[in-house]
Design a protein around this motif. Structure first.
Motif, PDB file in Angstrom:
ATOM      1  N   SER A   1       0.810  -1.219   0.000  1.00 17.19           N
ATOM      2  CA  SER A   1       0.000   0.000   0.000  1.00 17.19           C
ATOM      3  C   SER A   1       0.846   1.274   0.000  1.00 17.19           C
ATOM      4  CB  SER A   1      -0.934   0.013   1.216  1.00 17.19           C
ATOM      5  OG  SER A   1      -0.205  -0.124   2.421  1.00 17.19           O
ATOM      6  N   TYR A   2       2.146   1.144   0.292  1.00 16.93           N
ATOM      7  CA  TYR A   2       3.041   2.305   0.271  1.00 16.93           C
ATOM      8  C   TYR A   2       3.597   2.463  -1.141  1.00 16.93           C
ATOM      9  CZ  TYR A   2       2.830   2.558   5.337  1.00 16.93           C
ATOM     10  OH  TYR A   2       2.396   2.696   6.629  1.00 16.93           O
ATOM     11  N   ASP A   3       3.572   3.704  -1.657  1.00 18.54           N
ATOM     12  CA  ASP A   3       3.911   3.918  -3.056  1.00 18.54           C
ATOM     13  C   ASP A   3       5.336   4.437  -3.235  1.00 18.54           C
ATOM     14  OD1 ASP A   3       3.757   6.524  -2.175  1.00 18.54           O
ATOM     15  OD2 ASP A   3       1.964   7.037  -3.347  1.00 18.54           O
TER      16      ASP A   3
END
Length: 212
Positions: free
Chosen positions: A97-99
């Motif tokens: 979920s971390y970009d």
């Protein structure tokens, strides 16, 4: 924050009448944390640098030690910085979920923590993606940059492999997925020894010492 001293390598022999660069002082490792994720950077110090510190961002299957074979050419010229960002190497696992922007900001966090205001930036493979986002979000921290070994589109080989590997993981076949990833990303054993380390190092020397 943890700091560990590591023995530095000797500088390379320099041909002709060019001055011999100063030997790097030592290497250290700094354990840091960004937004709750622990990560580690490696710094090879140069007391008499000829240019700004060189930040090397490698690919998704590399870690902070992957560039050690290049140090004998690069460390005599400037301070070198490599890093296991969150999700890399020995650093904390990073959820999907971390970009990329998160990783770019983690790079800036590292430079702030170690007191380096500006770097020459090299991004290789996936490190180019992270490096580009870092430069976009923090342009004041980048003196020069070089990117290499990144595709402008996802090859069909990888596009076809993703569903297959996803299905393998969903079945719980971790060993099979690991074998598939190794075959996909690593050179075949029959490929022989890679002999381009010196060429890559000389390219970086020319780019970061000759450009203004």
């Amino acid at each position: 924050m943890r700091t560990a001293a590591i023995a530095a390598q000797a500088p390379p022999r320099v041909e002709g009448s060019r001055p011999v660069p100063s030997e790097p002082e030592q290497a250290e490792e700094r354990e840091l944390a960004f937004e709750g994720f622990r990560y580690t950077c490696r710094i090879v110090h140069q007391g008499s640098p000829q240019t700004e510190p060189l930040l090397l961002l490698g690919g998704s299957s590399q870690n902070r030690y992957s560039w050690q074979s290049h140090e004998k050419w690069l460390a005599p010229l400037c301070t070198l910085i490599t890093v296991d960002l969150p999700g890399y190497g020995s650093s904390d696992f990073l959820p999907a979920s971390y970009d990329i922007s998160f990783l770019g900001d983690a790079v800036q966090h590292m430079l702030t923590e170690v007191g380096v205001p500006e770097v020459n930036l090299f991004g290789g493979c996936f490190g180019e993606v992270v490096g580009l986002r870092f430069a976009q979000r923090h342009p004041e921290s980048v003196r020069r940059m070089v990117f290499a070994a990144a595709a402008n589109r996802l090859p069909a080989l990888y596009s076809e492999a993703v569903p297959r590997l996803t299905e393998t993981l969903e079945r719980g076949d971790i060993a099979g997925a690991a074998e598939g990833l190794v075959r996909l990303f690593m050179s075949n054993p029959e490929a022989g020894k890679v002999r381009r380390h010196a060429a890559v190092a000389r390219l970086l020397q020319r780019q970061f010492l000759n450009q203004t």
